[in-house]
Design a protein around this motif. Structure first.
Motif, mmCIF file in Angstrom:
data_model
loop_
_atom_site.group_PDB
_atom_site.id
_atom_site.type_symbol
_atom_site.label_atom_id
_atom_site.label_comp_id
_atom_site.label_asym_id
_atom_site.label_seq_id
_atom_site.Cartn_x
_atom_site.Cartn_y
_atom_site.Cartn_z
ATOM 1 N N THR A 1 0.802 -1.055 0.162
ATOM 2 C CA THR A 1 0.096 -0.022 -0.125
ATOM 3 C C THR A 1 0.843 1.134 0.010
ATOM 4 O OG1 THR A 1 -0.196 -0.147 2.543
ATOM 5 C CG2 THR A 1 -1.604 -1.186 1.231
ATOM 6 N N GLU A 2 0.227 2.426 -0.481
ATOM 7 C CA GLU A 2 1.123 3.560 -0.743
ATOM 8 C C GLU A 2 0.926 4.600 0.403
ATOM 9 O OE1 GLU A 2 -0.817 6.565 -0.838
ATOM 10 O OE2 GLU A 2 -2.483 5.435 -0.316
ATOM 11 N N SER A 3 0.353 4.317 1.634
ATOM 12 C CA SER A 3 0.021 5.308 2.632
ATOM 13 C C SER A 3 1.279 5.750 3.588
ATOM 14 C CB SER A 3 -0.660 4.620 3.444
ATOM 15 O OG SER A 3 -0.718 3.566 3.954
ATOM 16 N N ALA A 4 2.213 4.951 3.323
ATOM 17 C CA ALA A 4 3.560 5.216 4.036
ATOM 18 C C ALA A 4 4.891 5.105 2.972
ATOM 19 C CB ALA A 4 3.841 4.414 5.235
ATOM 20 N N ARG A 5 6.021 5.731 3.239
ATOM 21 C CA ARG A 5 7.313 5.403 2.380
ATOM 22 C C ARG A 5 7.720 4.311 2.765
ATOM 23 N NH1 ARG A 5 9.340 10.105 2.661
ATOM 24 N NH2 ARG A 5 8.998 10.863 0.509
ATOM 25 N N MET A 6 8.202 3.386 1.792
ATOM 26 C CA MET A 6 8.906 2.235 1.983
ATOM 27 C C MET A 6 10.291 2.355 2.270
ATOM 28 S SD MET A 6 9.031 -1.055 -0.712
ATOM 29 C CE MET A 6 10.502 -0.599 -1.614
ATOM 30 N N ASP A 7 10.952 1.680 3.298
ATOM 31 C CA ASP A 7 12.354 1.438 3.491
ATOM 32 C C ASP A 7 12.882 0.781 2.293
ATOM 33 O OD1 ASP A 7 14.769 0.082 4.482
ATOM 34 O OD2 ASP A 7 14.676 1.532 6.147
ATOM 35 N N VAL A 8 14.037 1.261 1.597
ATOM 36 C CA VAL A 8 14.112 0.617 0.390
ATOM 37 C C VAL A 8 15.044 -0.584 0.780
ATOM 38 C CG1 VAL A 8 15.850 0.730 -1.501
ATOM 39 C CG2 VAL A 8 14.486 2.818 -0.927
ATOM 40 N N THR A 9 15.810 -0.800 1.799
ATOM 41 C CA THR A 9 16.577 -1.864 2.079
ATOM 42 C C THR A 9 15.500 -2.909 2.555
ATOM 43 O OG1 THR A 9 18.357 -0.519 2.552
ATOM 44 C CG2 THR A 9 18.533 -2.825 3.765
ATOM 45 N N LEU A 10 14.866 -2.464 3.573
ATOM 46 C CA LEU A 10 13.886 -3.736 4.416
ATOM 47 C C LEU A 10 12.960 -4.118 3.378
ATOM 48 C CD1 LEU A 10 13.471 -2.166 7.855
ATOM 49 C CD2 LEU A 10 15.136 -3.781 7.364
ATOM 50 N N GLY A 11 12.568 -3.284 2.575
ATOM 51 C CA GLY A 11 11.224 -3.401 1.687
ATOM 52 C C GLY A 11 11.702 -4.371 0.525
ATOM 53 N N GLY A 12 13.194 -3.935 0.136
ATOM 54 C CA GLY A 12 13.775 -4.983 -0.903
ATOM 55 C C GLY A 12 14.021 -6.401 -0.276
ATOM 56 N N ARG A 13 14.477 -6.523 1.064
ATOM 57 C CA ARG A 13 14.415 -7.817 1.444
ATOM 58 C C ARG A 13 13.183 -8.401 1.555
ATOM 59 N NH1 ARG A 13 18.468 -5.958 6.295
ATOM 60 N NH2 ARG A 13 20.523 -5.663 5.219
ATOM 61 N N PHE A 14 12.079 -8.051 1.766
ATOM 62 C CA PHE A 14 10.729 -8.435 1.976
ATOM 63 C C PHE A 14 10.289 -8.984 0.801
ATOM 64 C CE2 PHE A 14 6.320 -8.177 2.327
ATOM 65 C CZ PHE A 14 6.059 -8.615 3.588
ATOM 66 N N VAL A 15 10.534 -8.135 -0.307
ATOM 67 C CA VAL A 15 9.982 -8.512 -1.751
ATOM 68 C C VAL A 15 10.707 -9.800 -2.100
ATOM 69 C CG1 VAL A 15 9.858 -7.836 -3.926
ATOM 70 C CG2 VAL A 15 9.060 -6.390 -2.015
ATOM 71 N N ARG A 16 12.133 -9.542 -1.952
ATOM 72 C CA ARG A 16 12.959 -10.910 -2.488
ATOM 73 C C ARG A 16 12.454 -12.046 -1.636
ATOM 74 N NH1 ARG A 16 17.026 -7.110 -2.343
ATOM 75 N NH2 ARG A 16 17.821 -7.669 -0.232
ATOM 76 N N ARG A 17 12.285 -12.060 -0.424
ATOM 77 C CA ARG A 17 11.754 -13.392 0.249
ATOM 78 C C ARG A 17 10.406 -13.731 -0.303
ATOM 79 N NH1 ARG A 17 13.826 -15.142 5.077
ATOM 80 N NH2 ARG A 17 12.323 -17.039 4.694
ATOM 81 N N LEU A 18 9.450 -12.698 -0.685
ATOM 82 C CA LEU A 18 8.072 -13.129 -1.180
ATOM 83 C C LEU A 18 8.327 -13.834 -2.510
ATOM 84 C CD1 LEU A 18 5.903 -9.879 -0.374
ATOM 85 C CD2 LEU A 18 5.702 -12.433 0.459
ATOM 86 N N ARG A 19 9.188 -13.175 -3.301
ATOM 87 C CA ARG A 19 9.485 -13.838 -4.796
ATOM 88 C C ARG A 19 10.306 -15.147 -4.813
ATOM 89 N NH1 ARG A 19 10.740 -8.261 -7.984
ATOM 90 N NH2 ARG A 19 8.529 -7.801 -8.680
ATOM 91 N N GLN A 20 11.050 -15.245 -3.752
ATOM 92 C CA GLN A 20 11.819 -16.529 -3.610
ATOM 93 C C GLN A 20 10.818 -17.630 -3.350
ATOM 94 O OE1 GLN A 20 14.881 -16.049 -0.500
ATOM 95 N NE2 GLN A 20 15.976 -14.772 -1.837
ATOM 96 N N ALA A 21 9.671 -17.244 -2.463
ATOM 97 C CA ALA A 21 8.724 -18.371 -2.089
ATOM 98 C C ALA A 21 7.794 -18.534 -3.366
ATOM 99 C CB ALA A 21 7.822 -17.835 -1.020
ATOM 100 N N GLY A 22 7.816 -17.750 -4.199
ATOM 101 C CA GLY A 22 6.751 -17.839 -5.242
ATOM 102 C C GLY A 22 5.710 -16.982 -5.666
ATOM 103 N N CYS A 23 5.639 -15.912 -4.437
ATOM 104 C CA CYS A 23 4.419 -14.881 -4.437
ATOM 105 C C CYS A 23 4.613 -13.916 -5.693
ATOM 106 C CB CYS A 23 4.380 -14.263 -3.278
ATOM 107 S SG CYS A 23 4.230 -15.379 -1.852
#
Length: 240
Positions: free
Chosen positions: A126-148
């Motif tokens: 969601t767009e309501s807050a600014r994403m931390d690039v480092t933490l957000g990047g790790r979060f997205v990578r784990r999701l994609r590694q899982a197949g999401c």
């Protein structure tokens, strides 16, 4: 925390403990063939309380409690996916929920152990807050590694564009409903909608226009270049 705000937050967490947070589904459909569904977004509702997400989500974000709520909702969606092997579901995750991986490790491992479930889950940032690039990047990578798959919600307002660029090639971008509302007036607003769809299409393979209420809205989304649309037109009264 002010009294009324504390009461609302407590009401949400009480509802979670009592199993009164339910997921209403809203379909994302093809602009050319409405029976073709990309996935169904899960919208959390609190039964027995006069509380809407527009009221309580900002409070949960403000008081750093939204991560607990987002993990709970994702867990509900995963349970639904396990029980319904033919559906694809999406869940919202606040950018403020993208905390160190230890906070999400149980959920990540669950998804990694169930690739047939993970492949049918879309996580909407969601767009309501600014994403931390480092933490957000790790979060997205784990999701994609899982197949999401990963989507950026409410593109065109708030931090939506910034989030999409930070994520780098999100799978799906959803254009905020306010741009469609404005486009109904024609002229420059229609061009702005089309421009946002073009920008989104340069970042993601699939673009969704939100807020569709009638066939005219579908036509506006199609003319703007979007492949997909979402809104009350495609959702039974009250949702699933």
């Amino acid at each position: 925390m002010a009294g009324p705000e504390m009461e609302q937050v407590q009401a949400v967490f009480t509802a979670m403990r009592q199993g009164r947070v339910v997921l209403r589904r809203e379909a994302v459909c093809s602009v050319g063939e409405p029976r073709q569904v990309l996935y169904e977004e899960c919208l959390a509702r609190v039964q027995g309380e006069a509380l809407s997400p527009a009221q309580f989500i900002p409070l949960l974000e403000r008081f750093s409690m939204v991560c607990t709520f987002d993990r709970y909702v994702m867990g509900q969606a995963v349970a639904l996916l396990r029980g319904e092997p033919d559906v694809r579901l999406g869940v919202n995750v606040s950018a403020l929920s993208m905390l160190p991986e230890v906070m999400w490790e149980v959920r990540f491992r669950q998804l990694e152990q169930m690739p047939e479930v993970a492949s049918r889950l879309v996580v909407e940032v969601t767009e309501s807050a600014r994403m931390d690039v480092t933490l957000g990047g790790r979060f997205v990578r784990r999701l994609r590694q899982a197949g999401c798959r990963v989507a950026v919600d409410d593109f065109g307002v708030g931090y939506g564009v910034e989030t999409a660029v930070s994520i780098r090639t999100p799978d799906i971008i959803k254009i905020d409903a306010s741009l469609l509302v404005a486009a109904r007036r024609g002229g420059a607003a229609q061009k702005r909608l089309a421009g946002m769809v073009r920008i989104a299409g340069s970042l993601a393979r699939q673009v969704v226009v939100e807020g569709v209420e009638d066939q005219r809205d579908v036509e506006l989304a199609r003319q703007a270049g979007a492949q997909w649309a979402q809104g009350r037109l495609f959702t039974p009264e009250g949702g699933v």
